[in-house]
Design a protein around this motif. Structure first.
Motif, PDB file in Angstrom:
ATOM      1  N   THR A  44       0.625  -1.173   0.065  1.00 48.06           N
ATOM      2  CA  THR A  44       0.034   0.004  -0.109  1.00 48.06           C
ATOM      3  C   THR A  44       0.739   1.205   0.131  1.00 48.06           C
ATOM      4  O   THR A  44       0.522   2.406  -0.557  1.00 48.06           O
ATOM      5  CB  THR A  44      -0.832   0.098   1.144  1.00 48.06           C
ATOM      6  N   LEU A  45       1.988   1.273   0.429  1.00 44.16           N
ATOM      7  CA  LEU A  45       2.831   2.425   0.617  1.00 44.16           C
ATOM      8  C   LEU A  45       3.537   2.430  -0.520  1.00 44.16           C
ATOM      9  O   LEU A  45       3.596   3.674  -1.121  1.00 44.16           O
ATOM     10  CB  LEU A  45       4.081   2.102   1.759  1.00 44.16           C
ATOM     11  N   ASN A  46       3.822   1.538  -1.442  1.00 48.50           N
ATOM     12  CA  ASN A  46       4.618   1.434  -2.763  1.00 48.50           C
ATOM     13  C   ASN A  46       3.413   2.303  -3.532  1.00 48.50           C
ATOM     14  O   ASN A  46       3.656   2.886  -4.528  1.00 48.50           O
ATOM     15  CB  ASN A  46       5.037   0.245  -2.890  1.00 48.50           C
ATOM     16  N   ARG A  47       2.201   1.690  -3.619  1.00 46.53           N
ATOM     17  CA  ARG A  47       1.186   2.209  -4.441  1.00 46.53           C
ATOM     18  C   ARG A  47       1.024   3.889  -4.055  1.00 46.53           C
ATOM     19  O   ARG A  47       0.931   4.395  -5.053  1.00 46.53           O
ATOM     20  CB  ARG A  47      -0.096   1.454  -4.284  1.00 46.53           C
ATOM     21  N   LEU A  48       1.058   4.226  -2.925  1.00 48.17           N
ATOM     22  CA  LEU A  48       1.049   5.369  -2.761  1.00 48.17           C
ATOM     23  C   LEU A  48       2.208   6.645  -3.219  1.00 48.17           C
ATOM     24  O   LEU A  48       1.991   7.392  -3.681  1.00 48.17           O
ATOM     25  CB  LEU A  48       0.779   5.769  -1.144  1.00 48.17           C
ATOM     26  N   ARG A  49       3.273   5.764  -2.928  1.00 49.74           N
ATOM     27  CA  ARG A  49       4.533   6.827  -3.335  1.00 49.74           C
ATOM     28  C   ARG A  49       5.806   6.265  -3.707  1.00 49.74           C
ATOM     29  O   ARG A  49       6.791   6.858  -3.877  1.00 49.74           O
ATOM     30  CB  ARG A  49       4.779   7.775  -2.163  1.00 49.74           C
ATOM     31  N   GLY A  50       5.636   4.846  -4.140  1.00 57.51           N
ATOM     32  CA  GLY A  50       6.860   4.254  -4.412  1.00 57.51           C
ATOM     33  C   GLY A  50       7.175   4.181  -6.016  1.00 57.51           C
ATOM     34  O   GLY A  50       6.402   4.936  -6.795  1.00 57.51           O
ATOM     35  N   ALA A  51       8.541   4.005  -6.289  1.00 55.29           N
ATOM     36  CA  ALA A  51       8.873   4.122  -7.709  1.00 55.29           C
ATOM     37  C   ALA A  51       8.169   3.113  -8.579  1.00 55.29           C
ATOM     38  O   ALA A  51       7.971   1.732  -8.290  1.00 55.29           O
ATOM     39  CB  ALA A  51      10.241   3.684  -7.626  1.00 55.29           C
ATOM     40  N   LEU A  52       7.662   3.381  -9.657  1.00 53.01           N
ATOM     41  CA  LEU A  52       7.105   2.485 -10.711  1.00 53.01           C
ATOM     42  C   LEU A  52       8.384   2.207 -11.747  1.00 53.01           C
ATOM     43  O   LEU A  52       8.504   2.551 -12.626  1.00 53.01           O
ATOM     44  CB  LEU A  52       6.355   3.431 -11.573  1.00 53.01           C
ATOM     45  N   VAL A  53       8.649   0.793 -11.033  1.00 50.11           N
ATOM     46  CA  VAL A  53       9.894   0.133 -11.714  1.00 50.11           C
ATOM     47  C   VAL A  53       9.477  -0.410 -13.035  1.00 50.11           C
ATOM     48  O   VAL A  53      10.289  -0.218 -14.159  1.00 50.11           O
ATOM     49  CB  VAL A  53       9.958  -0.980 -10.936  1.00 50.11           C
ATOM     50  N   THR A  54       7.990  -0.665 -13.313  1.00 48.67           N
ATOM     51  CA  THR A  54       7.582  -1.186 -14.630  1.00 48.67           C
ATOM     52  C   THR A  54       6.582  -0.016 -14.943  1.00 48.67           C
ATOM     53  O   THR A  54       5.985   0.341 -14.247  1.00 48.67           O
ATOM     54  CB  THR A  54       7.019  -2.457 -14.635  1.00 48.67           C
ATOM     55  N   LYS A  55       5.959  -0.143 -16.068  1.00 44.78           N
ATOM     56  CA  LYS A  55       4.859   0.836 -16.474  1.00 44.78           C
ATOM     57  C   LYS A  55       4.358  -0.041 -17.706  1.00 44.78           C
ATOM     58  O   LYS A  55       4.592  -0.245 -18.741  1.00 44.78           O
ATOM     59  CB  LYS A  55       5.368   2.197 -17.012  1.00 44.78           C
ATOM     60  N   PRO A  56       2.895  -0.377 -17.578  1.00 46.22           N
ATOM     61  CA  PRO A  56       2.115   0.052 -16.183  1.00 46.22           C
ATOM     62  C   PRO A  56       2.964  -0.963 -14.983  1.00 46.22           C
ATOM     63  O   PRO A  56       3.375  -2.020 -15.458  1.00 46.22           O
ATOM     64  CB  PRO A  56       0.814  -0.544 -16.361  1.00 46.22           C
ATOM     65  N   HIS A  57       2.779  -0.471 -13.881  1.00 47.60           N
ATOM     66  CA  HIS A  57       3.397  -0.986 -12.778  1.00 47.60           C
ATOM     67  C   HIS A  57       2.408  -1.928 -11.905  1.00 47.60           C
ATOM     68  O   HIS A  57       1.247  -1.839 -11.766  1.00 47.60           O
ATOM     69  CB  HIS A  57       3.891  -0.016 -11.601  1.00 47.60           C
ATOM     70  N   VAL A  58       3.068  -3.222 -11.686  1.00 47.69           N
ATOM     71  CA  VAL A  58       2.633  -4.335 -10.694  1.00 47.69           C
ATOM     72  C   VAL A  58       3.357  -4.390  -9.720  1.00 47.69           C
ATOM     73  O   VAL A  58       4.289  -4.817  -9.387  1.00 47.69           O
ATOM     74  CB  VAL A  58       2.729  -5.823 -11.488  1.00 47.69           C
ATOM     75  N   VAL A  59       2.280  -3.887  -8.543  1.00 51.86           N
ATOM     76  CA  VAL A  59       2.874  -3.761  -7.019  1.00 51.86           C
ATOM     77  C   VAL A  59       2.890  -5.392  -6.547  1.00 51.86           C
ATOM     78  O   VAL A  59       2.278  -5.944  -6.930  1.00 51.86           O
ATOM     79  CB  VAL A  59       2.005  -2.655  -6.403  1.00 51.86           C
ATOM     80  N   GLY A  60       3.690  -5.284  -5.593  1.00 51.64           N
ATOM     81  CA  GLY A  60       3.290  -6.647  -4.535  1.00 51.64           C
ATOM     82  C   GLY A  60       4.481  -7.325  -4.335  1.00 51.64           C
ATOM     83  O   GLY A  60       5.299  -7.950  -5.188  1.00 51.64           O
ATOM     84  N   TYR A  61       4.775  -7.726  -2.842  1.00 51.17           N
ATOM     85  CA  TYR A  61       5.757  -8.279  -2.469  1.00 51.17           C
ATOM     86  C   TYR A  61       5.694  -9.748  -2.510  1.00 51.17           C
ATOM     87  O   TYR A  61       6.704 -10.537  -2.742  1.00 51.17           O
ATOM     88  CB  TYR A  61       6.174  -7.723  -0.989  1.00 51.17           C
ATOM     89  N   GLN A  62       4.506 -10.409  -2.145  1.00 48.30           N
ATOM     90  CA  GLN A  62       4.344 -11.750  -1.692  1.00 48.30           C
ATOM     91  C   GLN A  62       3.059 -12.421  -2.453  1.00 48.30           C
ATOM     92  O   GLN A  62       2.114 -11.980  -2.450  1.00 48.30           O
ATOM     93  CB  GLN A  62       4.143 -11.703  -0.144  1.00 48.30           C
ATOM     94  N   ALA A  63       3.545 -13.744  -2.909  1.00 54.08           N
ATOM     95  CA  ALA A  63       2.566 -14.460  -3.522  1.00 54.08           C
ATOM     96  C   ALA A  63       2.927 -15.807  -3.381  1.00 54.08           C
ATOM     97  O   ALA A  63       3.997 -16.225  -3.537  1.00 54.08           O
ATOM     98  CB  ALA A  63       2.165 -13.967  -5.012  1.00 54.08           C
TER      99      ALA A  63
END
Length: 321
Positions: A44-63
């Motif tokens: 949630t923090l990355n979605r709010l203000r983290g770097a967009l490493v890819t574009k469009p960006h797929v967020v998320g640490y764990q799956a």
């Protein structure tokens, strides 16, 4: 593949559910078909203000999911294995590519959704308590944000290690009541009571020996003021999203310690990789418990993030493709 993506940082409404290219498999990596995404606070923090490493960006640490492709240099995993994975981004999708070193095999018969919730929260809690907090049997432990993923893990690990008292904070009595079966001794409703005052009352003015603080901001100041002589605070996040402005002057007279903890800095080491595999095994055996509050469809990522930010959840919130 389908994924929950965004093109700019912001509130949960930035999410779009779209078709994007499948990820490529690195020679030292693997690709999984995602079956469960554990949404972490950092997502949630990355979605709010983290770097967009890819574009469009797929967020998320764990799956967690099933291995569908294995790199040429990978020897310890094969197609068809069930694994839980971590990474800097990429969990909110139907497929995910990760390094093989960031994947742990799920024991046969273990609930995959529970496994999806283990590495980061339980690994982080263990590091906060033992590697940096140096917790010993008989000590008093305070867990800030006890209903969070790290909080629920820390309560159980501290109780299992023989803490004389496990204290935790949460925003309501109802949330605290749900933590009691996990090893909570006393809960502190920070909406009603002053945390420092309550900690000192409950400990006969001695304070807590080890404090796990994933919140930061003004909560971190309360943690520092709640320390016992030679007490240790493990600071492991900024879930409160407040500026980290604290007065550490009270720490000197009591020979107290403040440590910053970041699991990602050591997650690929043999020590932490093995630690996490052991914690997955403990959950599989029922010695530790994963608490899942709610699950949403992958297409409902915005609703899931919005629910997490409402601070109603007790435990993990999942996305299921």
């Amino acid at each position: 593949m389908k994924a929950a993506v965004y093109y700019e940082n912001g509130a949960p409404d930035v999410f779009r559910y779209e078709e994007i290219p499948d990820p490529e498999c690195h020679p030292k990596g693997l690709v999984i078909r995602v079956e469960a995404v554990s949404i972490e606070g950092g997502d949630t923090l990355n979605r709010l203000r983290g770097a967009l490493v890819t574009k469009p960006h797929v967020v998320g640490y764990q799956a967690a999911g099933e291995v569908v492709q294995v790199g040429a240099e990978v020897t310890n995993l094969k197609v068809g294995d069930k694994v839980v994975t971590t990474g800097a981004y990429g969990s909110h999708a139907e497929l995910r590519a990760v390094a093989a070193r960031a994947a742990w095999k799920i024991p046969a018969g273990m609930d995959l959704k529970a496994a999806a919730c283990v590495p980061i929260p339980f690994g982080t809690a263990h590091e906060c308590l033992f590697e940096f907090g140096r917790m010993k049997k008989g000590e008093v432990v305070l867990v800030q944000a006890g209903a969070s993923g790290v909080g629920i893990a820390a309560i159980q690990l501290a109780a299992r290690a023989g803490a004389s008292m496990v204290l935790a904070t949460a925003s309501s009595d109802a949330r605290l009541d749900k933590l009691k079966p996990l090893g909570l001794t006393h809960g502190i409703n920070y909406q009603k009571d002053d945390v420092v005052t309550e900690v000192m009352r409950l400990t006969d003015k001695k304070g807590a020996d080890v404090i796990v603080d994933p919140v930061g901001g003004t909560t971190l100041q309360a943690s520092i003021l709640s320390l016992a002589y030679r007490g240790r605070v493990s600071m492991v996040g900024q879930a409160g999203r407040e500026p980290m402005k604290v007065d550490v002057s009270t720490m000197m007279g009591g020979n107290r310690t403040l440590s910053g903890v970041f699991l990602g800095a050591e997650i690929a080491t043999d020590r932490v990789y093995g630690l996490i595999q052991g914690l997955i095994g403990d959950v599989a055996k029922g010695e530790l418990k994963v608490v899942i509050d709610r699950q949403f469809k992958l297409s409902e990522a915005a609703d899931a993030h919005r629910y997490i930010e409402s601070r109603q959840a007790v435990g993990r919130v999942l996305l299921v493709p």
